[in-house]
Design an enzyme around this catalytic site. Structure first.
Site, mmCIF file in Angstrom:
data_model
loop_
_atom_site.group_PDB
_atom_site.id
_atom_site.type_symbol
_atom_site.label_atom_id
_atom_site.label_comp_id
_atom_site.label_asym_id
_atom_site.label_seq_id
_atom_site.Cartn_x
_atom_site.Cartn_y
_atom_site.Cartn_z
ATOM 1 N N ASP A 84 -4.350 -3.085 3.448
ATOM 2 C CA ASP A 84 -3.301 -2.139 3.040
ATOM 3 C C ASP A 84 -1.922 -2.737 3.363
ATOM 4 O OD1 ASP A 84 -2.223 0.295 2.177
ATOM 5 O OD2 ASP A 84 -2.394 1.220 4.162
ATOM 6 N N HIS A 85 -1.018 -2.772 2.392
ATOM 7 C CA HIS A 85 0.338 -3.313 2.578
ATOM 8 C C HIS A 85 0.337 -4.701 3.216
ATOM 9 C CE1 HIS A 85 2.448 0.206 1.193
ATOM 10 N NE2 HIS A 85 1.596 0.938 1.887
ATOM 11 N N ASP A 105 1.856 -6.508 -0.721
ATOM 12 C CA ASP A 105 3.044 -5.655 -0.854
ATOM 13 C C ASP A 105 4.284 -6.549 -0.896
ATOM 14 O OD1 ASP A 105 5.159 -3.966 -0.685
ATOM 15 O OD2 ASP A 105 4.444 -2.839 1.048
ATOM 16 N N ASN A 231 -3.954 8.390 5.165
ATOM 17 C CA ASN A 231 -4.063 7.821 6.508
ATOM 18 C C ASN A 231 -3.719 8.875 7.560
ATOM 19 O OD1 ASN A 231 -4.090 6.197 8.763
ATOM 20 N ND2 ASN A 231 -2.376 4.918 8.175
HETATM 21 P P1 13P Z 1 -0.283 8.696 4.597
HETATM 22 O O1 13P Z 1 -0.334 8.200 5.995
HETATM 23 O O2 13P Z 1 0.962 9.435 4.297
HETATM 24 O O3 13P Z 1 -1.503 9.458 4.227
HETATM 25 O O4 13P Z 1 -0.219 7.409 3.654
HETATM 26 C C1 13P Z 1 -1.292 6.515 3.623
HETATM 27 C C2 13P Z 1 -0.991 5.319 2.827
HETATM 28 O O5 13P Z 1 -0.290 5.378 1.825
HETATM 29 C C3 13P Z 1 -1.578 4.050 3.230
HETATM 30 O O6 13P Z 1 -1.043 2.977 2.559
#
Ligand code: 13P
Length: 287
Positions: A84-85, A105, A231
């Protein structure tokens, strides 16, 4: 079954539903999400931020744990293990570690550099059968040290990135990581619509899934969102259930301090949150 996220997202886009990406932090998170996906016969994406990867002692540890757990729990639904990212270096580390999907990202670079780096990573990941997500515009707020100003994506820039052959595209449309502030004006559906018109069949990704009202989620899916990231909401559910257990003094009763007991209410709360989201996203029974 650990797989790339490509097929599950193509199917989701065609079927007008979204697959949830739920971020993992440790063994409890992973187990709760995998068991819920299996119970609901839903495809699922396990998201790992660079910070969470570091916390779990490295991407190699994460990949080994997820692979072994997927096998030992007898999970039959498609599961993608996704960075993620990711940074440029983080993407290579995850490819080496055995992740089945990555996100690069590059939204903080200028568009030409984002295109150049994304293009290179598309070629590398596709040679290995790994799916790749790219980002244009930024997600507001902060997640694990990744800070975004929340600029809406430019649909023409989205098309440039989509044309590189990425498997999914995250585009800033007024979404924010973490809790939404009082008075948040909502998602920019006009921008999402314009992006979908430019990018066609490309599965779009909605980050910042925590706290977006159900009607907005449903509308986003009708406009091409096929992956939704959650998340913070699992973290809040876990913390809330754990606090209740401790405030009720249950850790002091018998062997209530045993971590397998102490962490159980939080783990059950994660399951309930994941179930609620999978039902809302429409991925139940789609495995
Ligand atoms: P939240 O923590 O707002 O649910 O976002 C999760 C997210 O976008 C992970 O990349």
């Amino acid at each position: 079954m650990l797989v790339s996220a490509k097929d599950m997202l193509v199917k989701a886009k065609e079927g007008h539903y979204a697959v949830g990406q739920f971020n993992i932090n440790n063994l409890e998170w992973t187990k709760s999400i995998l068991l819920t996906a299996e119970e609901l016969k839903s495809p699922v994406i396990l998201g790992v931020s660079e910070g969470a990867g570091k916390y779990m002692t490295g991407f190699g540890t994460v990949a080994a744990m997820v692979k072994a757990m997927d096998e030992s729990l007898g999970i039959t639904v498609p599961v993608a293990l996704h960075l993620d990212h990711g940074t440029y270096d983080g993407c290579y580390k995850c490819i080496k570690a055995g992740f089945t999907s990555i996100m690069f990202d590059g939204s903080h670079y200028d568009i030409d550099e984002n295109v150049a780096k994304t293009s290179e990573l598309v070629n590398v990941s596709h040679q290995l059968g790994i799916s790749i997500e790219a980002e244009v515009g930024s997600i507001g707020g902060e997640e694990d040290g990744v800070i975004g100003m929340g600029e809406c994506a430019d649909p023409d820039e989205c098309k440039r990135i989509a044309d590189l052959g990425v498997d999914m595209l995250a585009a800033g449309i007024g979404n924010i990581h973490g809790k939404y502030p009082e008075g948040w004006p909502g998602l920019r559906f006009d921008v999402l619509d314009a992006i979908q018109q430019k990018t066609g069949v490309m599965p779009l990704v909605l980050h910042g899934g925590t706290g977006i009202p159900a009607d907005m989620i449903k509308k986003a899916i009708t406009l091409g969102v096929s992956k939704i990231n959650v998340n913070t909401e699992c973290q809040l559910s876990f913390a809330d259930a754990t606090r209740k257990y401790i405030e009720a003094g249950k850790d002091l009763e018998g062997k209530g301090f045993d971590p397998r007991k102490l962490l159980a209410p939080g783990a059950e709360a994660i399951k309930a949150t994941v179930k609620e989201k999978m039902e809302l996203f429409g991925s139940v029974g789609k495995a």
